[in-house]
Design a protein around this motif. Structure first.
Motif, PDB file in Angstrom:
ATOM      1  N   MET A 189      49.050  47.125  13.402  1.00 14.41           N
ATOM      2  CA  MET A 189      48.946  47.265  14.846  1.00 14.41           C
ATOM      3  C   MET A 189      48.310  46.019  15.464  1.00 14.41           C
ATOM      4  SD  MET A 189      46.972  50.266  16.938  1.00 14.41           S
ATOM      5  CE  MET A 189      46.748  50.177  18.708  1.00 14.41           C
ATOM      6  N   GLN A 190      47.257  45.506  14.813  1.00 12.52           N
ATOM      7  CA  GLN A 190      46.603  44.297  15.312  1.00 12.52           C
ATOM      8  C   GLN A 190      47.552  43.107  15.297  1.00 12.52           C
ATOM      9  OE1 GLN A 190      41.956  43.823  15.062  1.00 12.52           O
ATOM     10  NE2 GLN A 190      42.905  43.707  13.068  1.00 12.52           N
ATOM     11  N   ASN A 191      48.372  42.979  14.254  1.00 13.91           N
ATOM     12  CA  ASN A 191      49.331  41.888  14.206  1.00 13.91           C
ATOM     13  C   ASN A 191      50.317  41.965  15.364  1.00 13.91           C
ATOM     14  OD1 ASN A 191      48.215  40.734  11.947  1.00 13.91           O
ATOM     15  ND2 ASN A 191      49.668  41.619  10.506  1.00 13.91           N
ATOM     16  N   ARG A 192      50.767  43.176  15.672  1.00 15.55           N
ATOM     17  CA  ARG A 192      51.706  43.350  16.797  1.00 15.55           C
ATOM     18  C   ARG A 192      51.029  43.001  18.121  1.00 15.55           C
ATOM     19  NH1 ARG A 192      56.664  43.601  14.366  1.00 15.55           N
ATOM     20  NH2 ARG A 192      56.646  45.092  12.647  1.00 15.55           N
ATOM     21  N   LEU A 193      49.788  43.446  18.269  1.00 14.06           N
ATOM     22  CA  LEU A 193      49.064  43.140  19.504  1.00 14.06           C
ATOM     23  C   LEU A 193      48.742  41.653  19.594  1.00 14.06           C
ATOM     24  CD1 LEU A 193      46.674  46.215  19.741  1.00 14.06           C
ATOM     25  CD2 LEU A 193      48.681  45.732  21.130  1.00 14.06           C
ATOM     26  N   GLY A 194      48.525  41.005  18.436  1.00 18.51           N
ATOM     27  CA  GLY A 194      48.337  39.567  18.441  1.00 18.51           C
ATOM     28  C   GLY A 194      49.567  38.857  18.966  1.00 18.51           C
ATOM     29  N   ALA A 195      50.752  39.329  18.562  1.00 20.94           N
ATOM     30  CA  ALA A 195      52.003  38.760  19.071  1.00 20.94           C
ATOM     31  C   ALA A 195      52.106  38.937  20.579  1.00 20.94           C
ATOM     32  CB  ALA A 195      53.189  39.424  18.371  1.00 20.94           C
ATOM     33  N   VAL A 196      51.732  40.128  21.069  1.00 23.19           N
ATOM     34  CA  VAL A 196      51.740  40.380  22.514  1.00 23.19           C
ATOM     35  C   VAL A 196      50.805  39.411  23.229  1.00 23.19           C
ATOM     36  CG1 VAL A 196      51.122  42.055  24.312  1.00 23.19           C
ATOM     37  CG2 VAL A 196      52.329  42.815  22.262  1.00 23.19           C
ATOM     38  N   LEU A 197      49.613  39.245  22.674  1.00 22.17           N
ATOM     39  CA  LEU A 197      48.615  38.362  23.278  1.00 22.17           C
ATOM     40  C   LEU A 197      49.130  36.925  23.347  1.00 22.17           C
ATOM     41  CD1 LEU A 197      45.671  38.591  24.332  1.00 22.17           C
ATOM     42  CD2 LEU A 197      44.925  37.829  22.079  1.00 22.17           C
ATOM     43  N   GLY A 198      49.755  36.460  22.260  1.00 22.60           N
ATOM     44  CA  GLY A 198      50.269  35.099  22.238  1.00 22.60           C
ATOM     45  C   GLY A 198      51.338  34.873  23.288  1.00 22.60           C
ATOM     46  N   VAL A 199      52.308  35.794  23.364  1.00 23.75           N
ATOM     47  CA  VAL A 199      53.388  35.654  24.350  1.00 23.75           C
ATOM     48  C   VAL A 199      52.840  35.766  25.764  1.00 23.75           C
ATOM     49  CG1 VAL A 199      55.536  36.667  25.200  1.00 23.75           C
ATOM     50  CG2 VAL A 199      55.136  36.510  22.746  1.00 23.75           C
ATOM     51  N   ALA A 200      51.909  36.699  25.981  1.00 22.71           N
ATOM     52  CA  ALA A 200      51.365  36.914  27.328  1.00 22.71           C
ATOM     53  C   ALA A 200      50.600  35.691  27.829  1.00 22.71           C
ATOM     54  CB  ALA A 200      50.456  38.143  27.323  1.00 22.71           C
ATOM     55  N   ILE A 201      49.725  35.152  26.991  1.00 26.11           N
ATOM     56  CA  ILE A 201      48.908  34.013  27.426  1.00 26.11           C
ATOM     57  C   ILE A 201      49.767  32.767  27.637  1.00 26.11           C
ATOM     58  CG2 ILE A 201      47.102  32.410  26.687  1.00 26.11           C
ATOM     59  CD1 ILE A 201      45.629  34.771  25.490  1.00 26.11           C
ATOM     60  N   LEU A 202      50.715  32.524  26.740  1.00 28.24           N
ATOM     61  CA  LEU A 202      51.560  31.343  26.895  1.00 28.24           C
ATOM     62  C   LEU A 202      52.524  31.496  28.069  1.00 28.24           C
ATOM     63  CD1 LEU A 202      52.267  30.254  23.221  1.00 28.24           C
ATOM     64  CD2 LEU A 202      50.417  29.624  24.756  1.00 28.24           C
ATOM     65  N   SER A 203      52.903  32.738  28.410  1.00 27.61           N
ATOM     66  CA  SER A 203      53.662  32.955  29.643  1.00 27.61           C
ATOM     67  C   SER A 203      52.834  32.546  30.846  1.00 27.61           C
ATOM     68  CB  SER A 203      54.054  34.442  29.784  1.00 27.61           C
ATOM     69  OG  SER A 203      54.936  34.826  28.773  1.00 27.61           O
ATOM     70  N   GLY A 204      51.524  32.855  30.774  1.00 25.04           N
ATOM     71  CA  GLY A 204      50.629  32.452  31.850  1.00 25.04           C
ATOM     72  C   GLY A 204      50.518  30.944  31.966  1.00 25.04           C
ATOM     73  N   VAL A 205      50.519  30.242  30.825  1.00 23.33           N
ATOM     74  CA  VAL A 205      50.471  28.773  30.849  1.00 23.33           C
ATOM     75  C   VAL A 205      51.716  28.215  31.526  1.00 23.33           C
ATOM     76  CG1 VAL A 205      50.434  26.691  29.434  1.00 23.33           C
ATOM     77  CG2 VAL A 205      49.012  28.639  28.804  1.00 23.33           C
ATOM     78  N   LEU A 206      52.879  28.783  31.182  1.00 20.41           N
ATOM     79  CA  LEU A 206      54.116  28.336  31.827  1.00 20.41           C
ATOM     80  C   LEU A 206      54.099  28.630  33.319  1.00 20.41           C
ATOM     81  CD1 LEU A 206      56.864  29.408  29.248  1.00 20.41           C
ATOM     82  CD2 LEU A 206      55.736  27.197  29.495  1.00 20.41           C
ATOM     83  N   GLY A 207      53.424  29.707  33.700  1.00 18.61           N
ATOM     84  CA  GLY A 207      53.364  30.086  35.110  1.00 18.61           C
ATOM     85  C   GLY A 207      52.490  29.184  35.957  1.00 18.61           C
ATOM     86  N   THR A 208      51.731  28.280  35.336  1.00 18.35           N
ATOM     87  CA  THR A 208      50.882  27.371  36.104  1.00 18.35           C
ATOM     88  C   THR A 208      51.679  26.243  36.743  1.00 18.35           C
ATOM     89  OG1 THR A 208      50.434  26.014  34.139  1.00 18.35           O
ATOM     90  CG2 THR A 208      48.897  27.808  34.627  1.00 18.35           C
ATOM     91  N   SER A 209      52.931  26.063  36.315  1.00 23.20           N
ATOM     92  CA  SER A 209      53.746  24.997  36.899  1.00 23.20           C
ATOM     93  C   SER A 209      54.205  25.404  38.287  1.00 23.20           C
ATOM     94  CB  SER A 209      54.961  24.710  36.017  1.00 23.20           C
ATOM     95  OG  SER A 209      55.777  25.863  35.933  1.00 23.20           O
TER      96      SER A 209
END
Length: 469
Positions: free
Chosen positions: A396-416
């Motif tokens: 479960m933690q591994n799956r949530l880690g994947a969610v966290l990675g995609v979510a945060i990097l989506s936020g980085v892309l959203g700064t443009s």
């Protein structure tokens, strides 16, 4: 005897088909994200919701899967999960906007969340303890091939037919699994399933969902938006309540008391950070390669495909490297190697594609050893009665880690500056890849702090190597 052998073969066939379909879906979607975004006129930073909704529902229904299989029958629940996944795949292929696609992806995630734990329970009840090691070596090849083939198949379908076929391809696989399973699988109901922890389930589902929603939509709607503030704070409050509730339960759905064991805690967080870095990179790279560098979906798939080959090589070498280096040194070495490769990819993404493929192989090779070593060492001090909840929590933690990675990097892309209709530039994608390496730096710091006395324990070292082999 002949019937028994045919039943065992059928169980393997159903399990492989279901796992192949689920694993294929985890990578085939990434190369199609630019095409889907073009169809629905959605900017790159908002495309992460396609993966996030799927991963959240998958992670949240993992804890419920074991109980439901025991309570209602493993055959009934397993075939229902395959049916849900297949039907959801059809709906995804016919989605007419981003909202409906996200809803259907969540439905897909629910099906996938039940497939792995219930399918594994069926497999373990069919084969004896002595048969399982040989079985694992046989089944790892077709299941590992699925995520490796996903980017290539997805790229081919996107370029030659339509992105919708990345979902339709699940239909024949799902139907074949259902047909064989209906004929050969045996029903098993566990009379001592006990009561379902519905309070923990509701709190975890709503708490994580609200928190991830705030994290992914903050850059789109503004971090000071009342909607983001309310959902983010409410999500955090619900997760705090979840921890307090589960600490009081005798048989909690999510046993947070397992984190008292230093080895399980360290390996769990290393696994979480590794999943965040890897899945975050695999989300950003196809968007960058196609949107910023105008590479086709098929050639993007050929490049990312090499990472899975590196993982497969690492899985075979890891027992030898663990024996030679020891747990602590192997984790530090492999994580530092992955960090360096991540940074090289972000710097040389516009260079020769064969250099990128070599670097992708390096990611799989280094990170595969990290993940493998962490997985076999996490349960060193876990007793048999707690093993089921520990493996569930780790996954479960591994799956949530994947969610966290995609979510945060989506936020980085959203700064443009996409509000003015400008596309995300190459530099922003490169920043996002650097951001993915930060997760691995955190994992490396945790590995450095592993107790040297424990790591050098000869009994532990021998047990880990035996498990790896």
């Amino acid at each position: 005897m002949k019937k028994r052998v045919s039943v065992k073969f059928a169980v393997c066939a159903v399990y492989v088909l279901a796992m192949f379909m689920s694993a294929l879906d985890s990578t085939i979607v990434n190369v199609a994200l630019p095409a889907i975004g073009g169809t629905f006129h959605v900017p790159p930073e908002a495309m992460g919701t396609i993966n996030i909704g799927y991963l959240i529902s998958l992670a949240m229904f993992l804890p419920a899967a074991g109980w439901m299989g025991d309570r209602f029958g493993t055959k009934r629940v397993f075939l229902s999960a395959i049916s849900i996944f297949t039907i959801a795949s059809v709906l995804c292929g016919f989605a007419h906007n981003m909202f409906t696609l996200n809803v259907y992806r969540i439905l897909q995630g629910i099906g996938a969340g039940f497939i792995t734990p219930v399918g594994m329970a069926i497999l373990f009840r069919t084969f004896t303890h002595e048969e399982r090691p040989k079985l694992s070596r046989m089944l790892i090849i077709p299941i590992a091939l699925a995520p490796a083939l996903g980017p290539i198949i997805g790229g081919f379908l996107v370029d030659t037919i339509s992105w919708r076929w990345i979902f339709f391809i699940n239909i024949p696989i799902g139907l074949l699994a259902l047909f064989i399973g209906k004929l050969y699988l045996q029903e098993h109901v566990e009379p001592t399933a006990g009561a379902f922890d519905y309070k923990g389930f509701i709190l975890s589902l709503t708490g994580f969902s609200l928190s991830i929603y705030a994290l992914t939509q903050g850059t789109v709607k503004g971090w000071t938006s009342p909607e983001i503030i309310v959902t983010g704070c409410l999500g955090l409050v619900l997760m705090v309540l979840l921890v307090r509730l589960e600490l009081r339960e005798d048989k909690p759905m999510i046993d947070v008391r397992l984190f008292k064991d230093p080895m399980f805690r360290s390996m769990s967080f290393i696994g979480l950070c590794s999943a965040a870095g890897l899945l975050g990179m695999l989300y950003v790279f196809p968007l960058m390669y196609q949107n910023a560098l105008n590479v086709s979906a098929f050639h993007t798939g050929l490049t990312t495909f090499i990472e899975a080959l590196g993982l497969m090589v690492a899985s075979q070498l890891m027992p030898w490297t663990l024996k030679k280096m020891g747990l602590r040194r192997l984790l530090i070495f492999s994580l530092i190697g992955t960090i360096i490769v991540f940074m090289l990819i972000s710097l040389f993404v516009a260079s020769n594609p064969w250099l990128l493929r070599f670097l992708m192989f390096g990611i799989g090779f280094f990170l595969g050893q990290t993940v493998g070593a962490a997985q076999i060492s996490a349960f060193k001090n876990i007793d048999s009665p707690s093993m089921g909840r520990a493996t569930m929590l780790f996954n479960m933690q591994n799956r949530l880690g994947a969610v966290l990675g995609v979510a945060i990097l989506s936020g980085v892309l959203g700064t443009s500056n996409t509000s003015a209709g400008e596309p995300v530039n190459l530099l922003t994608y490169q920043y996002a890849l650097f951001g993915a390496s930060i997760f691995l730096i955190v994992a490396c710091l945790i590995a450095v702090r592993i107790n040297k006395t424990t790591e050098n324990d000869p009994t532990l070292h021998m047990n880990l190597v035996e498990k790896a082999e």
